[in-house]
Design a protein around this motif. Structure first.
Motif, PDB file in Angstrom:
ATOM      1  N   LEU A 173      -3.300  -0.885  -2.320  1.00 32.87           N
ATOM      2  CA  LEU A 173      -1.979  -1.465  -2.520  1.00 32.87           C
ATOM      3  C   LEU A 173      -1.576  -1.237  -3.972  1.00 32.87           C
ATOM      4  N   CYS A 174      -0.336  -0.830  -4.179  1.00 30.12           N
ATOM      5  CA  CYS A 174       0.205  -0.665  -5.528  1.00 30.12           C
ATOM      6  C   CYS A 174       1.255  -1.741  -5.770  1.00 30.12           C
ATOM      7  N   THR A 175       1.210  -2.357  -6.941  1.00 27.10           N
ATOM      8  CA  THR A 175       2.215  -3.346  -7.307  1.00 27.10           C
ATOM      9  C   THR A 175       2.744  -3.062  -8.710  1.00 27.10           C
ATOM     10  N   ALA A 198       3.762  -1.309  -2.609  1.00 24.56           N
ATOM     11  CA  ALA A 198       3.668  -0.141  -1.723  1.00 24.56           C
ATOM     12  C   ALA A 198       2.228   0.038  -1.276  1.00 24.56           C
ATOM     13  N   VAL A 199       2.052   0.512  -0.031  1.00 26.10           N
ATOM     14  CA  VAL A 199       0.733   0.715   0.557  1.00 26.10           C
ATOM     15  C   VAL A 199       0.406   2.202   0.568  1.00 26.10           C
ATOM     16  N   SER A 200      -0.857   2.533   0.305  1.00 24.55           N
ATOM     17  CA  SER A 200      -1.288   3.927   0.356  1.00 24.55           C
ATOM     18  C   SER A 200      -1.204   4.445   1.785  1.00 24.55           C
ATOM     19  N   PRO A 201      -1.028   5.766   1.958  1.00 23.43           N
ATOM     20  CA  PRO A 201      -0.906   6.327   3.306  1.00 23.43           C
ATOM     21  C   PRO A 201      -2.092   6.037   4.221  1.00 23.43           C
ATOM     22  N   ASP A 202      -3.295   5.845   3.638  1.00 21.02           N
ATOM     23  CA  ASP A 202      -4.466   5.572   4.473  1.00 21.02           C
ATOM     24  C   ASP A 202      -4.709   4.078   4.680  1.00 21.02           C
TER      25      ASP A 202
END
Length: 342
Positions: free
Chosen positions: A136-138, A128-132
């Motif tokens: 990146l989260c994995t 998932a990518v942060s709103p800004d």
């Protein structure tokens, strides 16, 4: 199969009729050039016209689903693709794989990865990518959640929790929270600033396979594995009251692999969709949990991923029959129809 080699899977001039009944035309399903050579594990939308899919052929495919034609493919993983995400409003694509890496691609750029994120020890099942667009989260089956700097590819944070075999990850739009599901049947909410778990939802009876966040960020959907109708549900949670279960959507007979909020439509109730290993897609009234319609995709095998394109279009990934385009007619009695495969 060559492009449009098989123009129609079913022809509209074929009829099925019961004795004494008026002939009923068989709906036509257009067969376009297949996007992949084998089972597809995930599909998402890059923009209103383009979707991105990944599967066991290790390819990341960008497809114009409205026109029914492939646009670009990216190759760099050496094992199958497990999950995909795109950064809204950009041409960035992130692909997670069983090869323990995430690759970043630019649809408007070259054929090589823009960035590589390497550090997990087992298959990555959440991205998932942060709103800004800076982080990146994995999440992985190695029990860890990682936070990365997109520009440098550096791992900024890593947190490992025993038995937290991550199955999916969602970044709450416009916020700093991340939601993840796990094989330990638990839903966790992370603070991206401290990289600690903020809240844990009550454990379900079965493995949680997928999650999604409502457009207004008030609710969370999660789905469960199961068999013979046991488990197999999707659950609506209130994110404003962590652990508060609102309703459950029951009716699938096998693992519910994916559940998503559908884009709102004026004059229509809020809807959610679910896809299952039982080869069916169901549309539900979000608030009452009433099943409003069901489509069974014969021969498709497990259905594993859904991507809402707009308020009337839905894409679904299958193991056996590629990608499916479905049209949703909203109203007092919603109707879901398959109209194309590719």
């Amino acid at each position: 199969m060559g492009k449009l080699q098989s123009k129609f899977r079913r022809r509209s001039d074929l009829y099925r009729a019961k004795e004494g009944a008026e002939p009923v035309p068989v709906p036509q399903v257009v067969q376009y050039e297949p996007a992949h050579s084998g089972a597809i594990n995930c599909v998402t939308c890059l923009n209103s016209d383009l979707c991105v899919s990944g599967g066991i052929d290790q390819a990341v495919m960008v497809y114009d689903w409205r026109a029914g034609k492939p646009c670009r493919s990216f190759h760099g993983h050496h094992k199958e693709i497990t999950k995909l995400t795109c950064f809204t409003g950009s041409t960035w694509i992130f692909s997670a794989s069983r090869d323990k890496t995430v690759l970043m691609w630019d649809f408007a750029g070259g054929s090589d990865p823009v960035q590589t994120f390497c550090g997990h020890e087992l298959v990555i099942n959440g991205v998932a990518v942060s709103p800004d667009g800076t982080k990146l989260c994995t999440g992985s089956r190695d029990n860890s959640m990682c936070l990365w700097d997109i520009e440098t590819g550096k791992c900024l944070q890593k947190n490992t929790i025993s038995r937290n075999l991550v199955t999916h990850v969602c970044w709450v739009p416009g916020g700093t929270s991340i939601v993840q599901t796990s094989e330990d049947k638990t839903i966790r909410v992370w603070d991206s600033r401290s990289w600690q778990v903020m809240n844990t939802f009550p454990a379900k009876q079965y493995i949680q396979t997928h999650c999604d966040i409502s457009p207004n960020c008030n609710h969370l959907l999660s789905s469960s594995n199961g068999f013979q109708g046991q488990g197999c549900e999707a659950t609506l949670w209130d994110l404003r009251q962590p652990g508060c279960k609102v309703v459950e959507y029951r009716g699938h007979l096998q693992t519910t692999a994916c559940c998503v909020f559908l884009p709102p439509s004026i004059g229509s109730p809020a809807l959610v969709a679910s896809a299952s290993f039982d080869s069916s897609i169901k549309i539900w009234d979000q608030n009452t949990a009433a099943c409003l319609c069901t489509v069974s995709l014969d021969g498709s095998g497990p259905l594993v991923s859904l991507a809402p394109c707009d308020s009337s279009s839905l894409l679904c990934a299958s193991f056996n029959t590629g990608l499916h385009q479905l049209n949703l007619s909203r109203g007092s009695a919603p109707i879901l129809k398959e109209i194309a495969r590719f």
